[in-house]
Design an enzyme around this catalytic site. Structure first.
Site: not given
Length: 331
Positions: A102, A304
């Site tokens: 991320d 994610h």
């Protein structure tokens, strides 16, 4: 967690960081993303240490147990990369393999682009190399996705900060489940947009049960560390987003520069990031941004939280990558 993990604080680049470390050998730095901490790498320590590596995962500036500078302009990519380069030196090492997930991925990619003398190889999870500024600036994403696009929504000082700090465990539960591959809404991922009049958490309803990869203990581990900052629990983390435009301005002199070291990219096929596109198809191809790219590795059914949702697959890919760049993993 393994009791042999060492937790300590180091002063680097003008900021005090908490780090977790374990093992001996060539250094591997693991950089978490939003809104996480060193704990997001809990499944990676043992396999990497067993393969002969020294593994260090910091809480990056503004996060969890680390210091939270009050000035929003103290969170540019240049500050964040500076922290990691200084950390490599503070650990007594000449170089490191830097792995980021991320927001940690832009830090890793940018560190590799700017300091290949210090970053001997790089791996990014979720976010690909968007050079030179790390992410598309709000002046562009606002036009693409509107005012409700999450990165635009995050620009409002104090608003989303207060929303998430109101009930920190609930915020983590909603966010971690909401962006996971286990959320049925992510089977066809799309950009995260906050409708007018609602908040971020309204887009992530409470889940009746946690996915198999996430426990109440995991949520509590994150919540306890973020609660150390009180009402500002998430402000440092959001300040990273509040510098995206500034990052693109500061790194403009490096436009056209690529990543000259071996690289690896991994992403889940249910990750919202896969739905984001550069305007007019202007994104630089991965193979051009990082000519020594291995992969990309696409994880089926993964959302994610790459290294938490699919630890075995992520560990296998990382170990294979390290073995390739080192000839064979040291022991």
């Amino acid at each position: 967690m393994d009791s042999s993990l060492i937790h300590r604080f180091v002063d680097v680049n003008g900021v005090r960081l908490h780090i977790a470390e374990q093992g001996q050998g060539p250094l591997v730095l693991l950089l978490h993303g939003w809104p996480e901490s060193w704990y997001s790498w809990r499944h990676q320590f043992a396999p990497l240490v067993a393969a002969g590596y020294r593994v260090v995962a910091p809480d990056q500036r503004g996060y969890a147990r680390s210091e939270q500078p009050p000035d929003v302009t103290s969170y540019t990519l240049l500050h964040l990369v500076g922290d990691m380069i200084a950390l490599i030196e503070e650990l007594g090492e000449e170089q490191a393999v830097v792995v980021g997930h991320d927001w940690g991925a832009p830090v890793a990619w940018t560190a590799a682009m700017l300091r290949p003398d210090k970053v001997r190889a790089v791996a990014g999870l979720s976010v690909p190399p968007i050079l030179p500024g790390g992410m598309i600036p709000p002046s562009i994403t606002r036009t693409q996705y509107g005012e409700g696009f999450y990165q635009i929504y995050f620009q409002q000082p104090g608003v989303v900060d207060a929303e998430l700090a109101k009930d920190i465990p609930d915020s983590f539960r909603r966010i971690l489940v909401g962006a996971s591959g286990d959320n049925p809404r992510n089977r066809q991922p799309g950009p995260l947009v906050v409708p007018e009049g609602l908040g971020l958490l309204d887009t992530m309803p409470q889940s009746p049960a946690l996915p198999a990869w996430l426990t109440e203990e995991d949520i509590q581990a994150y919540a306890e560390d973020f609660a150390l900052h009180g009402e500002q629990a998430f402000t440092g983390a959001f300040n990273w987003y509040r510098n995206i435009e500034r990052n693109n301005e500061l790194l403009a002199p490096f436009r056209g520069r690529g990543i000259d070291v071996p690289a690896l990219y991994m992403v889940g096929d249910r990750d919202m990031v896969t739905a984001l596109r550069a305007p007019g198809g202007s994104a630089v191809p991965l193979s051009e941004a990082a000519p020594q790219l291995h992969g990309p590795v696409v994880l089926s059914g993964c959302g994610h939280w790459t290294q938490q949702e699919r630890p075995a697959e992520v560990n296998a890919a990382l170990l294979d990558f390290l073995a390739r760049i080192d000839g064979s993993a040291p022991r």
